[in-house]
Design an enzyme around this catalytic site. Structure first.
Site, PDB file in Angstrom:
ATOM      1  N   ARG A  15      39.548  51.945 -89.256  1.00 40.88           N
ATOM      2  CA  ARG A  15      39.854  50.685 -89.957  1.00 40.88           C
ATOM      3  C   ARG A  15      40.469  50.975 -91.344  1.00 40.88           C
ATOM      4  O   ARG A  15      41.675  50.890 -91.523  1.00 40.88           O
ATOM      5  CB  ARG A  15      38.568  49.836 -90.061  1.00 40.88           C
ATOM      6  N   ASP A  16      39.653  51.389 -92.279  1.00 42.42           N
ATOM      7  CA  ASP A  16      40.166  51.644 -93.633  1.00 42.42           C
ATOM      8  C   ASP A  16      41.229  52.742 -93.585  1.00 42.42           C
ATOM      9  O   ASP A  16      42.239  52.680 -94.297  1.00 42.42           O
ATOM     10  CB  ASP A  16      39.002  52.090 -94.536  1.00 42.42           C
ATOM     11  N   HIS A 207      30.906  53.896-100.992  1.00 44.99           N
ATOM     12  CA  HIS A 207      32.210  53.863-100.289  1.00 44.99           C
ATOM     13  C   HIS A 207      33.255  54.299-101.315  1.00 44.99           C
ATOM     14  O   HIS A 207      33.825  53.481-102.032  1.00 44.99           O
ATOM     15  CB  HIS A 207      32.452  52.427 -99.801  1.00 44.99           C
ATOM     16  N   HIS A 209      36.696  56.210-102.618  1.00 45.06           N
ATOM     17  CA  HIS A 209      38.033  56.735-102.314  1.00 45.06           C
ATOM     18  C   HIS A 209      38.279  57.945-103.214  1.00 45.06           C
ATOM     19  O   HIS A 209      37.631  58.105-104.250  1.00 45.06           O
ATOM     20  CB  HIS A 209      39.090  55.644-102.530  1.00 45.06           C
ATOM     21  N   CYS A 240      43.987  51.034 -99.398  1.00 46.09           N
ATOM     22  CA  CYS A 240      43.904  49.579 -99.228  1.00 46.09           C
ATOM     23  C   CYS A 240      45.281  48.965 -99.454  1.00 46.09           C
ATOM     24  O   CYS A 240      45.938  49.269-100.448  1.00 46.09           O
ATOM     25  CB  CYS A 240      42.904  48.994-100.221  1.00 46.09           C
ATOM     26  N   ASN A 249      39.894  57.307 -98.213  1.00 45.59           N
ATOM     27  CA  ASN A 249      38.464  57.479 -98.486  1.00 45.59           C
ATOM     28  C   ASN A 249      38.163  58.961 -98.605  1.00 45.59           C
ATOM     29  O   ASN A 249      38.947  59.798 -98.162  1.00 45.59           O
ATOM     30  CB  ASN A 249      37.643  56.960 -97.300  1.00 45.59           C
TER      31      ASN A 249
END
Ligand SMILES: CC(C)(COP(=O)([O-])OP(=O)([O-])OC[C@H]1O[C@@H](n2cnc3c(N)ncnc32)[C@H](O)[C@@H]1OP(=O)([O-])[O-])[C@@H](O)C(=O)NCCC(=O)NCCSC(=O)C[C@@](C)(O)CC(=O)[O-]
Length: 299
Positions: A15-16, A207, A209, A240, A249
């Protein structure tokens, strides 16, 4: 405080990691990635995102991904759902868990989900209510916890306020996003101190990055404070779409290597994970941003 004995990794690569890719990635590639991650021992995989395809075209195949998965026992396959429309779509695909995503920055909230922070919380309330009815757990994200691409510094008190609102609304866990990877360890600790005054530490996740190369160091700092859930992305994929210049990430391989070295259990097979990182980066033509992944591949 002592390090946790076990850390749960939340794999956000599909996803990310992929949401910002400029070229379309075939659904079968996503499905193979998810399957390989499950086989490597990742027990929680964020597989898709039920957002508007106009906003994030790369996630437009959310339905195909969620219904095409080969589900493995013991693995949770989750999706982002910013509103009721997203949640209904995810529920129709048999999703096990979803996540809502807010921000500690007004400007980022507007750019990312087209509403203010207060409006986003109002929008999430019925999502949580409907998810409760459907017996689907909801995770909450807070973006920009250590800085915002539009507003700069973000006060820890603001992060704590939004996190508390999500937790009180019913999110079982709140994931604290350093969306643009600008944090440093002391800042991360101070932010966590403020948030953990409102929410128990065991309901929080990190979370981070790696834009400024600080993610592992920041993780080490928050692990020392008792964080035991870490979001990461295989090969450090990602960024993002609404945070220009944000890189991926922290790489899952690097996190597992660090945790192995600290004697912290993860249940993950590092070699299988690293092979997955090599495979996906070669398949989509991206550099592997995991130093551990690159080192293991060169052996
Ligand atoms: C939230 C919205 C939808 C609001 O967008 P909006 O334009 O304000 O929404 P709307 O309700 O006015 O709807 C506009 C159109 O979108 C459709 N729509 C509405 N909702 C959905 C949906 N769920 N799924 C599919 N379609 C949807 C809706 O049907 C309509 O279609 P039209 O009539 O124009 O054809 C939009 O802003 C959006 O999709 N944003 C997504 C942004 C995003 O995905 N960002 C990346 C994820 S967040 C992140 O990466 C950070 C994180 C979590 O990793 C943590 C960190 O690192 O910080």
């Amino acid at each position: 405080m002592a390090f946790p004995k076990r850390v749960r990794l939340v794999e956000v690569g599909p996803r990310d990691g992929l949401q910002n890719e400029p070229e379309p990635i075939e659904t079968p590639t996503k499905l193979e990635l998810i399957d390989r991650l499950g086989a490597a021992g990742l027990a929680y995989i964020e597989a898709a995102s039920f957002v508007s395809p106009k906003w994030v075209p790369q996630m437009a195949d959310h339905r195909e991904v969620m219904t095409g998965l080969t589900r493995r026992d013991g693995v949770t396959y989750a999706s982002l759902t910013p509103n009721l429309k997203g949640l209904e779509g995810a529920l129709a695909c048999g999703v096990e868990e979803v996540a809502v995503f807010g921000a500690a920055s007004e400007a980022f909230s507007q750019k990312n989900i087209n509403c203010s922070v207060a409006e986003s919380l109002e929008r999430f309330a019925p999502v949580l209510e409907r998810a409760r009815e459907a017996k689907v757990r909801v995770r909450g994200y807070v973006s920009c916890v250590l800085g915002c691409p539009y507003e700069g510094e973000i006060a820890p008190a603001k992060v704590a306020e939004v996190s508390k609102a999500l937790f009180e609304m019913g999110c079982y866990e709140v994931s604290l996003g350093d969306t643009i990877g600008v944090g440093t360890p002391l800042k991360a600790k101070r932010m966590l101190e403020a948030v953990s005054r409102e929410i128990p530490m065991d309901k929080l996740a990190a979370h981070f990055h790696d834009t400024y190369g600080q993610a592992l160091t920041n993780l080490y700092a928050v692990l020392e404070e008792g964080i035991a859930v870490v979001d990461s992305s295989v090969a450090g994929l990602g960024g993002c779409p609404y945070a220009k210049g944000a890189s991926g990430n922290v790489a899952s391989e690097d996190v597992v290597y660090l945790l192995d070295g600290l004697g912290i259990e993860t249940g993950i097979d590092l070699d299988a994970l690293a092979a997955t990182g090599t495979w996906i980066t070669q398949t989509i033509g991206r550099p592997n941003r995991s130093k551990v992944g690159v080192a293991l591949a060169a052996k």
